[in-house]
Design a protein around this motif. Structure first.
Motif, PDB file in Angstrom:
ATOM      1  N   SER A  29       0.821  -1.209   0.000  1.00 26.43           N
ATOM      2  CA  SER A  29       0.000   0.000   0.000  1.00 26.43           C
ATOM      3  C   SER A  29       0.861   1.268   0.000  1.00 26.43           C
ATOM      4  N   MET A  30       2.162   1.123   0.172  1.00 33.34           N
ATOM      5  CA  MET A  30       3.078   2.268   0.191  1.00 33.34           C
ATOM      6  C   MET A  30       3.594   2.563  -1.211  1.00 33.34           C
ATOM      7  N   ASP A  31       3.964   3.836  -1.434  1.00 30.85           N
ATOM      8  CA  ASP A  31       4.634   4.146  -2.691  1.00 30.85           C
ATOM      9  C   ASP A  31       6.125   3.823  -2.546  1.00 30.85           C
ATOM     10  N   GLY A  32       6.854   3.920  -3.637  1.00 33.67           N
ATOM     11  CA  GLY A  32       8.265   3.546  -3.639  1.00 33.67           C
ATOM     12  C   GLY A  32       9.107   4.324  -2.652  1.00 33.67           C
ATOM     13  N   GLN A  33       8.822   5.614  -2.478  1.00 33.00           N
ATOM     14  CA  GLN A  33       9.597   6.425  -1.534  1.00 33.00           C
ATOM     15  C   GLN A  33       9.378   5.954  -0.099  1.00 33.00           C
ATOM     16  N   VAL A  35       8.505   2.928   0.827  1.00 30.84           N
ATOM     17  CA  VAL A  35       9.178   1.635   0.953  1.00 30.84           C
ATOM     18  C   VAL A  35      10.691   1.850   1.064  1.00 30.84           C
ATOM     19  N   GLY A  36      11.214   2.822   0.339  1.00 30.81           N
ATOM     20  CA  GLY A  36      12.634   3.142   0.421  1.00 30.81           C
ATOM     21  C   GLY A  36      13.045   3.556   1.825  1.00 30.81           C
ATOM     22  N   PHE A  37      12.159   4.274   2.518  1.00 35.99           N
ATOM     23  CA  PHE A  37      12.425   4.681   3.896  1.00 35.99           C
ATOM     24  C   PHE A  37      12.519   3.452   4.801  1.00 35.99           C
ATOM     25  N   VAL A  38      11.568   2.536   4.649  1.00 31.96           N
ATOM     26  CA  VAL A  38      11.583   1.297   5.443  1.00 31.96           C
ATOM     27  C   VAL A  38      12.843   0.492   5.125  1.00 31.96           C
ATOM     28  N   LEU A  39      13.177   0.399   3.836  1.00 35.85           N
ATOM     29  CA  LEU A  39      14.357  -0.375   3.442  1.00 35.85           C
ATOM     30  C   LEU A  39      15.637   0.262   3.972  1.00 35.85           C
ATOM     31  N   ALA A  40      15.710   1.581   3.973  1.00 38.52           N
ATOM     32  CA  ALA A  40      16.890   2.254   4.518  1.00 38.52           C
ATOM     33  C   ALA A  40      17.051   1.924   5.999  1.00 38.52           C
ATOM     34  N   MET A 122      14.258   0.303  -3.450  1.00 35.99           N
ATOM     35  CA  MET A 122      15.709   0.392  -3.650  1.00 35.99           C
ATOM     36  C   MET A 122      16.149   1.686  -4.333  1.00 35.99           C
ATOM     37  N   PRO A 123      15.444   2.157  -5.374  1.00 36.40           N
ATOM     38  CA  PRO A 123      15.880   3.409  -6.006  1.00 36.40           C
ATOM     39  C   PRO A 123      15.721   4.636  -5.104  1.00 36.40           C
ATOM     40  N   HIS A 124      15.019   4.521  -4.014  1.00 34.19           N
ATOM     41  CA  HIS A 124      14.716   5.660  -3.148  1.00 34.19           C
ATOM     42  C   HIS A 124      15.500   5.662  -1.832  1.00 34.19           C
ATOM     43  N   VAL A 125      16.378   4.693  -1.640  1.00 34.66           N
ATOM     44  CA  VAL A 125      17.082   4.576  -0.364  1.00 34.66           C
ATOM     45  C   VAL A 125      17.995   5.773  -0.102  1.00 34.66           C
ATOM     46  N   LEU A 126      18.684   6.251  -1.121  1.00 32.87           N
ATOM     47  CA  LEU A 126      19.592   7.381  -0.891  1.00 32.87           C
ATOM     48  C   LEU A 126      18.821   8.627  -0.464  1.00 32.87           C
ATOM     49  N   GLU A 127      17.682   8.867  -1.084  1.00 29.11           N
ATOM     50  CA  GLU A 127      16.831   9.985  -0.658  1.00 29.11           C
ATOM     51  C   GLU A 127      16.354   9.777   0.782  1.00 29.11           C
ATOM     52  N   ALA A 128      15.967   8.549   1.106  1.00 27.91           N
ATOM     53  CA  ALA A 128      15.521   8.234   2.469  1.00 27.91           C
ATOM     54  C   ALA A 128      16.646   8.449   3.471  1.00 27.91           C
ATOM     55  N   THR A 129      17.875   8.162   3.062  1.00 23.63           N
ATOM     56  CA  THR A 129      19.018   8.380   3.942  1.00 23.63           C
ATOM     57  C   THR A 129      19.094   9.847   4.355  1.00 23.63           C
ATOM     58  N   GLY A 130      18.876  10.745   3.397  1.00 23.35           N
ATOM     59  CA  GLY A 130      18.863  12.174   3.706  1.00 23.35           C
ATOM     60  C   GLY A 130      17.726  12.547   4.636  1.00 23.35           C
ATOM     61  N   GLN A 131      16.567  11.941   4.422  1.00 24.62           N
ATOM     62  CA  GLN A 131      15.419  12.218   5.289  1.00 24.62           C
ATOM     63  C   GLN A 131      15.695  11.737   6.721  1.00 24.62           C
ATOM     64  N   ILE A 132      16.294  10.575   6.841  1.00 27.65           N
ATOM     65  CA  ILE A 132      16.607  10.032   8.165  1.00 27.65           C
ATOM     66  C   ILE A 132      17.620  10.941   8.860  1.00 27.65           C
ATOM     67  N   TYR A 133      18.608  11.407   8.093  1.00 25.31           N
ATOM     68  CA  TYR A 133      19.583  12.325   8.692  1.00 25.31           C
ATOM     69  C   TYR A 133      18.888  13.598   9.183  1.00 25.31           C
ATOM     70  N   ALA A 134      17.969  14.118   8.399  1.00 29.71           N
ATOM     71  CA  ALA A 134      17.256  15.339   8.787  1.00 29.71           C
ATOM     72  C   ALA A 134      16.468  15.126  10.080  1.00 29.71           C
ATOM     73  N   LEU A 135      15.956  13.927  10.288  1.00 23.43           N
ATOM     74  CA  LEU A 135      15.169  13.626  11.488  1.00 23.43           C
ATOM     75  C   LEU A 135      16.034  13.312  12.706  1.00 23.43           C
ATOM     76  N   THR A 136      17.144  12.621  12.482  1.00 22.34           N
ATOM     77  CA  THR A 136      17.919  12.084  13.607  1.00 22.34           C
ATOM     78  C   THR A 136      19.295  12.717  13.790  1.00 22.34           C
ATOM     79  N   HIS A 137      19.773  13.419  12.760  1.00 21.48           N
ATOM     80  CA  HIS A 137      21.126  13.987  12.742  1.00 21.48           C
ATOM     81  C   HIS A 137      22.193  12.902  12.767  1.00 21.48           C
ATOM     82  N   ASN A 138      21.831  11.708  12.325  1.00 24.31           N
ATOM     83  CA  ASN A 138      22.763  10.593  12.152  1.00 24.31           C
ATOM     84  C   ASN A 138      22.527   9.998  10.774  1.00 24.31           C
ATOM     85  N   PHE A 139      23.615   9.725  10.054  1.00 27.60           N
ATOM     86  CA  PHE A 139      23.462   9.071   8.761  1.00 27.60           C
ATOM     87  C   PHE A 139      23.313   7.574   8.976  1.00 27.60           C
TER      88      PHE A 139
END
Length: 157
Positions: A29-33, A35-40, A122-139
């Motif tokens: 039910s999720m879009d690719g982005q 799912v990319g967040f979950v995969l990251a 998978m194509p969205h993991v790098l973008e998700a990495t940036g989002q996670i950093y923005a939320l947690t300040h950890n890569f």
């Protein structure tokens, strides 16, 4: 005794199938982005767990070597739930469902479907990495995010 044990195992596998299917339905039910967040998150968790000596990328080999991995993963999930961290729960559920295949091979088709859904991210993991950093300040460490666990490639050749 054999009948009781057999009944218990059948019941446990049926429950695990329902849980896996519910997880797959959630991913589908999720879009690719999303799912990319979950995969990251799942990839980061895998990398961190592997640094402690746990092996997660070959469930058909790794689970029989250490069946306690399921208890360890359930403990991690409970801790995330207690701390109200649903995205971390989702990441850890990826590994719980993956490792269950090592104990019950009849779960393999569902695990392949789960990884088919995760592949969309998978194509969205790098973008998700940036989002996670923005939320947690950890890569997060997403090294190997494009890899499938052994035996669970969605479309084996």
């Amino acid at each position: 005794m054999g009948f009781v044990l057999s009944w218990f195992v059948r019941r446990a596998v049926a429950t695990q199938k329902k849980e896996m299917q519910a997880f797959i339905d959630g991913l589908s039910s999720m879009d690719g982005q999303e799912v990319g967040f979950v995969l990251a998150i799942a990839t980061h968790q895998r990398n961190m767990l592997e640094e402690t000596g746990l092996r997660l990328m070959d469930p058909l080999v790794d689970y029989p070597r250490d069946p306690t991995i399921l208890m360890h993963l359930r403990g991690i999930i409970r801790e995330f739930q207690r701390n109200k961290q649903p995205t971390d729960v989702a990441g850890a559920m990826v590994w719980l469902h993956t490792m269950r295949v090592g104990g019950h091979h009849e779960l393999r088709p569902l695990a392949r479907e789960m990884w088919r859904q995760l592949e969309r991210g998978m194509p969205h993991v790098l973008e998700a990495t940036g989002q996670i950093y923005a939320l947690t300040h950890n890569f997060p460490n997403t090294t190997g995010h494009e890899s499938f666990p052994a035996g669970l490639t969605p479309d084996p050749i």
